[in-house]
Design a protein around this motif. Structure first.
Motif, PDB file in Angstrom:
ATOM      1  N   ALA A  12       0.807  -1.227   0.000  1.00 11.72           N
ATOM      2  CA  ALA A  12       0.000   0.000   0.000  1.00 11.72           C
ATOM      3  C   ALA A  12       0.840   1.278   0.000  1.00 11.72           C
ATOM      4  N   GLU A  17       1.156   8.039  -1.992  1.00 10.79           N
ATOM      5  CA  GLU A  17       1.291   9.405  -2.547  1.00 10.79           C
ATOM      6  C   GLU A  17       0.334   9.637  -3.714  1.00 10.79           C
ATOM      7  N   PHE A  23      -2.600   0.663   5.391  1.00 10.97           N
ATOM      8  CA  PHE A  23      -3.422  -0.104   6.332  1.00 10.97           C
ATOM      9  C   PHE A  23      -2.984   0.053   7.782  1.00 10.97           C
ATOM     10  N   ARG A  24      -1.649   0.065   8.002  1.00  8.91           N
ATOM     11  CA  ARG A  24      -1.168  -0.040   9.382  1.00  8.91           C
ATOM     12  C   ARG A  24      -0.402   1.190   9.847  1.00  8.91           C
ATOM     13  N   TYR A  55     -16.050  -1.533   0.178  1.00  7.41           N
ATOM     14  CA  TYR A  55     -15.303  -1.626  -1.094  1.00  7.41           C
ATOM     15  C   TYR A  55     -15.850  -0.665  -2.149  1.00  7.41           C
ATOM     16  N   ARG A  58     -14.037   2.555  -1.544  1.00  8.68           N
ATOM     17  CA  ARG A  58     -12.627   2.497  -1.989  1.00  8.68           C
ATOM     18  C   ARG A  58     -12.543   2.480  -3.508  1.00  8.68           C
ATOM     19  N   HIS A 111      -3.459 -10.291  -4.112  1.00 10.65           N
ATOM     20  CA  HIS A 111      -4.619 -10.097  -3.235  1.00 10.65           C
ATOM     21  C   HIS A 111      -5.855  -9.655  -4.002  1.00 10.65           C
ATOM     22  N   VAL A 152      -8.849 -10.914  -2.316  1.00 12.73           N
ATOM     23  CA  VAL A 152      -8.489 -12.014  -1.419  1.00 12.73           C
ATOM     24  C   VAL A 152      -8.607 -11.526   0.014  1.00 12.73           C
ATOM     25  N   GLY A 155      -7.594 -15.296   5.380  1.00  8.79           N
ATOM     26  CA  GLY A 155      -8.012 -16.698   5.459  1.00  8.79           C
ATOM     27  C   GLY A 155      -8.236 -17.303   4.092  1.00  8.79           C
ATOM     28  N   GLU A 156      -8.219 -16.471   3.040  1.00  5.91           N
ATOM     29  CA  GLU A 156      -8.386 -17.002   1.675  1.00  5.91           C
ATOM     30  C   GLU A 156      -7.027 -17.149   1.001  1.00  5.91           C
ATOM     31  N   THR A 179       5.738  -1.851   1.745  1.00  6.28           N
ATOM     32  CA  THR A 179       4.978  -2.857   2.476  1.00  6.28           C
ATOM     33  C   THR A 179       5.562  -3.043   3.868  1.00  6.28           C
ATOM     34  N   SER A 180       4.667  -3.243   4.843  1.00  4.15           N
ATOM     35  CA  SER A 180       5.100  -3.393   6.242  1.00  4.15           C
ATOM     36  C   SER A 180       5.573  -4.813   6.526  1.00  4.15           C
ATOM     37  N   TRP A 184       1.112 -12.390   5.673  1.00  2.00           N
ATOM     38  CA  TRP A 184       1.669 -13.606   5.088  1.00  2.00           C
ATOM     39  C   TRP A 184       0.727 -14.167   4.050  1.00  2.00           C
ATOM     40  N   GLU A 206      10.027   2.910   6.833  1.00  2.00           N
ATOM     41  CA  GLU A 206      10.829   2.389   7.940  1.00  2.00           C
ATOM     42  C   GLU A 206      10.903   0.882   7.801  1.00  2.00           C
ATOM     43  N   ALA A 222       8.215   6.931  -1.558  1.00  2.00           N
ATOM     44  CA  ALA A 222       8.487   6.131  -2.765  1.00  2.00           C
ATOM     45  C   ALA A 222       8.702   6.996  -4.000  1.00  2.00           C
TER      46      ALA A 222
HETATM   47  C1  BV8 Z   1      -3.744 -17.047   3.751  1.00  3.60           C
HETATM   48  C2  BV8 Z   1      -7.006  -7.409   0.392  1.00  3.60           C
HETATM   49  C3  BV8 Z   1      -3.828 -19.383   3.591  1.00  3.60           C
HETATM   50  C4  BV8 Z   1      -8.246  -6.775   0.827  1.00  3.60           C
HETATM   51  C5  BV8 Z   1      -5.584  -8.094   2.210  1.00  3.60           C
HETATM   52  C6  BV8 Z   1       1.450 -17.502   7.971  1.00  3.60           C
HETATM   53  C7  BV8 Z   1       1.328 -18.080   6.710  1.00  3.60           C
HETATM   54  C8  BV8 Z   1       0.179 -17.909   5.965  1.00  3.60           C
HETATM   55  C9  BV8 Z   1      -0.874 -17.133   6.467  1.00  3.60           C
HETATM   56  C10 BV8 Z   1      -0.767 -16.554   7.709  1.00  3.60           C
HETATM   57  C11 BV8 Z   1       0.390 -16.723   8.460  1.00  3.60           C
HETATM   58  N1  BV8 Z   1       0.229 -16.055   9.615  1.00  3.60           N
HETATM   59  C12 BV8 Z   1      -0.993 -15.448   9.622  1.00  3.60           C
HETATM   60  C13 BV8 Z   1      -1.634 -15.746   8.481  1.00  3.60           C
HETATM   61  C14 BV8 Z   1      -2.986 -15.305   8.132  1.00  3.60           C
HETATM   62  C15 BV8 Z   1      -3.042 -13.960   7.420  1.00  3.60           C
HETATM   63  C16 BV8 Z   1      -2.061 -12.962   7.926  1.00  3.60           C
HETATM   64  O1  BV8 Z   1      -0.985 -12.795   7.363  1.00  3.60           O
HETATM   65  N2  BV8 Z   1      -2.421 -12.268   8.987  1.00  3.60           N
HETATM   66  C17 BV8 Z   1      -1.535 -11.242   9.524  1.00  3.60           C
HETATM   67  C18 BV8 Z   1      -2.326  -9.960   9.799  1.00  3.60           C
HETATM   68  C19 BV8 Z   1      -0.856 -11.804  10.758  1.00  3.60           C
HETATM   69  N3  BV8 Z   1      -2.855 -14.147   6.000  1.00  3.60           N
HETATM   70  C20 BV8 Z   1      -3.908 -14.484   5.223  1.00  3.60           C
HETATM   71  O2  BV8 Z   1      -5.012 -14.684   5.668  1.00  3.60           O
HETATM   72  C21 BV8 Z   1      -3.657 -14.628   3.739  1.00  3.60           C
HETATM   73  N4  BV8 Z   1      -4.171 -15.877   3.278  1.00  3.60           N
HETATM   74  O3  BV8 Z   1      -2.962 -17.119   4.649  1.00  3.60           O
HETATM   75  O4  BV8 Z   1      -4.289 -18.150   3.122  1.00  3.60           O
HETATM   76  C22 BV8 Z   1      -2.620 -19.818   2.852  1.00  3.60           C
HETATM   77  C23 BV8 Z   1      -1.519 -19.002   2.650  1.00  3.60           C
HETATM   78  C24 BV8 Z   1      -0.409 -19.477   2.002  1.00  3.60           C
HETATM   79  C25 BV8 Z   1      -0.395 -20.731   1.536  1.00  3.60           C
HETATM   80  C26 BV8 Z   1      -1.515 -21.516   1.732  1.00  3.60           C
HETATM   81  C27 BV8 Z   1      -2.605 -21.064   2.388  1.00  3.60           C
HETATM   82  C28 BV8 Z   1      -4.419 -13.577   2.932  1.00  3.60           C
HETATM   83  C29 BV8 Z   1      -3.928 -12.209   3.223  1.00  3.60           C
HETATM   84  C30 BV8 Z   1      -4.584 -11.212   2.264  1.00  3.60           C
HETATM   85  C31 BV8 Z   1      -5.603 -10.395   2.999  1.00  3.60           C
HETATM   86  N5  BV8 Z   1      -6.044  -9.306   2.140  1.00  3.60           N
HETATM   87  N6  BV8 Z   1      -6.034  -7.142   1.418  1.00  3.60           N
HETATM   88  C32 BV8 Z   1      -8.137  -5.293   0.904  1.00  3.60           C
HETATM   89  O5  BV8 Z   1      -7.135  -4.695   0.440  1.00  3.60           O
HETATM   90  O6  BV8 Z   1      -9.089  -4.740   1.437  1.00  3.60           O
HETATM   91  S1  BV8 Z   1      -4.342  -7.700   3.287  1.00  3.60           S
HETATM   92  C33 BV8 Z   1      -3.875  -6.058   3.200  1.00  3.60           C
HETATM   93  O7  BV8 Z   1      -2.564  -6.026   3.804  1.00  3.60           O
HETATM   94  C34 BV8 Z   1      -3.643  -5.464   1.832  1.00  3.60           C
HETATM   95  O8  BV8 Z   1      -3.629  -6.398   0.785  1.00  3.60           O
HETATM   96  C35 BV8 Z   1      -2.249  -4.874   1.972  1.00  3.60           C
HETATM   97  O9  BV8 Z   1      -1.613  -4.637   0.790  1.00  3.60           O
HETATM   98  C36 BV8 Z   1      -1.653  -5.937   2.744  1.00  3.60           C
HETATM   99  C37 BV8 Z   1      -0.300  -5.746   3.309  1.00  3.60           C
HETATM  100  O10 BV8 Z   1      -0.241  -4.481   3.896  1.00  3.60           O
HETATM  101  P1  BV8 Z   1       0.794  -3.431   3.262  1.00  3.60           P
HETATM  102  O11 BV8 Z   1       0.547  -3.351   1.805  1.00  3.60           O
HETATM  103  O12 BV8 Z   1       2.158  -3.807   3.692  1.00  3.60           O
HETATM  104  O13 BV8 Z   1       0.299  -2.083   3.911  1.00  3.60           O
HETATM  105  P2  BV8 Z   1       0.655  -1.538   5.362  1.00  3.60           P
HETATM  106  O14 BV8 Z   1      -0.266  -0.396   5.636  1.00  3.60           O
HETATM  107  O15 BV8 Z   1       0.705  -2.676   6.317  1.00  3.60           O
HETATM  108  O16 BV8 Z   1       2.151  -0.973   5.216  1.00  3.60           O
HETATM  109  C38 BV8 Z   1       2.375   0.153   4.401  1.00  3.60           C
HETATM  110  C39 BV8 Z   1       3.880   0.310   4.288  1.00  3.60           C
HETATM  111  O17 BV8 Z   1       4.156   1.375   3.376  1.00  3.60           O
HETATM  112  C40 BV8 Z   1       4.560   0.666   5.594  1.00  3.60           C
HETATM  113  O18 BV8 Z   1       5.741  -0.071   5.717  1.00  3.60           O
HETATM  114  C41 BV8 Z   1       4.893   2.160   5.435  1.00  3.60           C
HETATM  115  O19 BV8 Z   1       6.098   2.507   6.092  1.00  3.60           O
HETATM  116  C42 BV8 Z   1       5.069   2.269   3.937  1.00  3.60           C
HETATM  117  N7  BV8 Z   1       4.763   3.594   3.381  1.00  3.60           N
HETATM  118  C43 BV8 Z   1       3.759   4.440   3.739  1.00  3.60           C
HETATM  119  N8  BV8 Z   1       3.811   5.549   2.971  1.00  3.60           N
HETATM  120  C44 BV8 Z   1       4.850   5.385   2.102  1.00  3.60           C
HETATM  121  C45 BV8 Z   1       5.450   4.148   2.367  1.00  3.60           C
HETATM  122  N9  BV8 Z   1       6.523   3.710   1.682  1.00  3.60           N
HETATM  123  C46 BV8 Z   1       7.016   4.511   0.723  1.00  3.60           C
HETATM  124  N10 BV8 Z   1       6.491   5.712   0.401  1.00  3.60           N
HETATM  125  C47 BV8 Z   1       5.417   6.185   1.074  1.00  3.60           C
HETATM  126  N11 BV8 Z   1       4.902   7.396   0.740  1.00  3.60           N
END
Ligand code: BV8
Length: 241
Positions: A12, A17, A23-24, A55, A58, A111, A152, A155-156, A179-180, A184, A206, A222
């Protein structure tokens, strides 16, 4: 001479920009909305009207957004990298279409995509640039109330996983941009690339949470860091060729 193979993962932050929320970060989307209610199949089953409203808002916001200099730089990098004989893949966690609009072609939306709908009954995918609702029926199978965003949820199973892991097994260069590293399996890609012997970069505001110690890191917005990084990485990868 090994063919330079680059895989880039975006999140994200690369669209921040362009005015789309992350998200976080402080005031991020998940600080205002409950992902369990709005980004999970259970939440959709319980209250599809609330999920469609989330949605639909968004999607409307995305139609007013435009790609930024970081999206454009990645599209130019892809063209130059392939023209130089390298292999390139962009994997995005984002559901916006800003990479496509900037010209990226070798792209996987792991996703899903906000501008497509999916029928929960027959799986039919359609372009979607307006509101979805439970009152709509699928034009392919005719079922009522089964249309959902082609996104996605937690859990999907993410999309394109076979191709992504196959490419990660032989990649020479990997970068995680905006990405943060907290979701996973995407958060594990950097370590997977390092296991294949790739050099890894993190470009963000960061250090993320993936726990992987990136070989290189560039912190800052970015639109300022990505264009310069693209120039440097292609010069480095194809120097002496
Ligand atoms: C799954 C779509 C089973 C909807 C999203 C271990 C292994 C597998 C799964 C898990 C696991 N542990 C836990 C899980 C379950 C879960 C998970 O990860 N939970 C987390 C919270 C602990 N994962 C799942 O459920 C996934 N599916 O596991 O299926 C499987 C898996 C593998 C193999 C077999 C079976 C599905 C996850 C997808 C969920 N859907 N989004 C929507 O968008 O509404 S998640 C959501 O988070 C978005 O997709 C988003 O893109 C994604 C990640 O977030 P980021 O993009 O990183 O955004 P964030 O805000 O966090 O960070 C922004 C970053 O940008 C920061 O670092 C910041 O510093 C930086 N930034 C900000 N401004 C700028 C910048 N950088 C540069 N310039 C700037 N200006």
């Amino acid at each position: 001479m090994t063919t330079p193979r680059l895989l880039i993962l975006t999140g994200a932050g690369i669209s921040a920009e362009s005015g789309l929320g992350t998200f976080r970060d402080t005031d991020g989307i998940w600080s205002k909305f409950d992902w369990q209610k709005l980004a999970s199949p259970e939440g959709f089953a319980e209250d599809p009207v609330a999920v469609h409203a989330f949605y639909n808002a968004r999607r409307a916001g995305l139609l007013d957004a435009a790609p930024n200099a970081a999206h454009t730089a990645l599209a130019l990098l892809e063209a130059a990298w392939v023209r130089s004989g390298g292999e390139f893949l962009l994997v995005t966690q984002n559901i916006d279409d800003l990479h496509e609009r900037a010209g990226s072609e070798r792209l996987i939306h792991m996703h899903g995509e906000l501008l497509r709908s999916r029928c929960g009954a027959c799986g039919d995918l359609k372009p979607c640039r307006s509101d979805l609702s439970i009152a709509m029926s699928c034009s392919a199978c005719g079922r009522d109330g089964r249309l959902r965003p082609h996104v996605v949820w937690f859990g999907e199973m993410p999309l394109g996983m076979d191709e992504i892991f196959e490419r990660l097994s032989s990649v020479t260069h990997f970068a995680a941009i905006g990405t943060s590293g907290s979701v996973w399996p995407a958060a594990g890609f950097a370590a997977e690339a390092a296991r294949a012997g790739a050099a890894t970069w993190e470009l963000s505001m960061e250090a993320g949470e993936s726990g992987h110690d990136f070989h290189h890191a560039v912190y800052g917005p970015a639109t300022q860091t990505v264009p310069d990084w693209c120039d440097r990485i292609i010069a480095q990868a194809f120097s002496g060729r």
